[in-house]
Design a protein around this motif. Structure first.
Motif, PDB file in Angstrom:
ATOM      1  N   ILE A  16     -53.355 -29.071  31.387  1.00 19.16           N
ATOM      2  CA  ILE A  16     -54.049 -27.878  31.891  1.00 19.16           C
ATOM      3  C   ILE A  16     -55.280 -27.600  31.032  1.00 19.16           C
ATOM      4  O   ILE A  16     -55.215 -27.635  29.803  1.00 19.16           O
ATOM      5  N   ALA A  17     -56.395 -27.315  31.697  1.00 21.41           N
ATOM      6  CA  ALA A  17     -57.619 -26.875  31.022  1.00 21.41           C
ATOM      7  C   ALA A  17     -58.219 -25.732  31.831  1.00 21.41           C
ATOM      8  O   ALA A  17     -57.951 -25.610  33.032  1.00 21.41           O
ATOM      9  N   VAL A  18     -59.009 -24.895  31.168  1.00 24.71           N
ATOM     10  CA  VAL A  18     -59.691 -23.795  31.859  1.00 24.71           C
ATOM     11  C   VAL A  18     -61.163 -23.790  31.465  1.00 24.71           C
ATOM     12  O   VAL A  18     -61.545 -24.285  30.406  1.00 24.71           O
ATOM     13  N   SER A  19     -61.960 -23.192  32.337  1.00 26.04           N
ATOM     14  CA  SER A  19     -63.386 -23.050  32.043  1.00 26.04           C
ATOM     15  C   SER A  19     -63.633 -21.697  31.400  1.00 26.04           C
ATOM     16  O   SER A  19     -62.803 -20.787  31.474  1.00 26.04           O
ATOM     17  N   ASP A  20     -64.797 -21.575  30.795  1.00 28.27           N
ATOM     18  CA  ASP A  20     -65.248 -20.262  30.355  1.00 28.27           C
ATOM     19  C   ASP A  20     -65.677 -19.493  31.604  1.00 28.27           C
ATOM     20  O   ASP A  20     -65.756 -20.056  32.691  1.00 28.27           O
ATOM     21  N   LEU A  21     -65.946 -18.214  31.465  1.00 29.50           N
ATOM     22  CA  LEU A  21     -66.304 -17.389  32.625  1.00 29.50           C
ATOM     23  C   LEU A  21     -67.634 -17.777  33.256  1.00 29.50           C
ATOM     24  O   LEU A  21     -67.861 -17.527  34.436  1.00 29.50           O
ATOM     25  N   LEU A  22     -68.514 -18.411  32.488  1.00 26.69           N
ATOM     26  CA  LEU A  22     -69.796 -18.840  33.032  1.00 26.69           C
ATOM     27  C   LEU A  22     -69.684 -20.172  33.774  1.00 26.69           C
ATOM     28  O   LEU A  22     -70.633 -20.592  34.437  1.00 26.69           O
ATOM     29  N   GLY A  23     -68.544 -20.832  33.652  1.00 23.11           N
ATOM     30  CA  GLY A  23     -68.358 -22.115  34.320  1.00 23.11           C
ATOM     31  C   GLY A  23     -69.170 -23.226  33.676  1.00 23.11           C
ATOM     32  O   GLY A  23     -69.583 -24.161  34.359  1.00 23.11           O
TER      33      GLY A  23
END
Length: 138
Positions: A16-23
């Motif tokens: 699992i990985a996630v982006s920052d809010l700015l993408g």
């Protein structure tokens, strides 16, 4: 602003990985040790809630010639179950060919031991999947 979460789906684990809010950037979050479909979906739901996202990017393990094989069918089936449980989730597929190879090279270059690489490789592959997806959106 929208956060994306990526999944590197395997038989025994899901990276699992996630982006920052700015993408702009992807960060590894965790490796889910697969137990049962219900457990896997529940943990995924917890992570989506924690990181406030309803946009999932699943790695699609195409063959080197670009065709879809058995692994692609397994991934699409799993993501179908995700959509059943979380109908408002947006699902994207990203060609993940060589993401594990790239993640392994990156960890070797960082002089990470073989034992430690084994623990984080799926999470790192999810980072490569998501970063490729994010870069393509720019």
């Amino acid at each position: 602003m929208k956060r994306y979460m990526s999944l590197d789906i395997g038989d025994r684990t899901i990276g699992i990985a996630v982006s920052d809010l700015l993408g702009l950037t992807a960060q590894g979050v965790e490796t889910i040790r697969r137990k049962s479909l219900d457990d896997d979906l529940n943990r995924l739901g917890e992570l989506m809630k924690m990181y406030e996202t309803k946009s999932l990017v699943s790695g699609l393990p195409k063959n080197m010639d670009g065709t879809e094989g058995d692994r692609c069918a397994i991934v699409k089936e799993f993501m179908g179950e995700v959509k059943k449980k979380y109908p408002d989730v947006e699902v994207f597929f990203w060609d993940e060919r060589l993401s594990t190879v790239a993640a392994t090279r990156s960890l070797i270059e960082a002089d990470v031991s073989r034992k430690k690489r084994k623990k984080v490789i799926d999470k790192m592959a999810a980072v490569f999947i998501l970063q490729g997806f994010l870069d393509s959106k720019r």
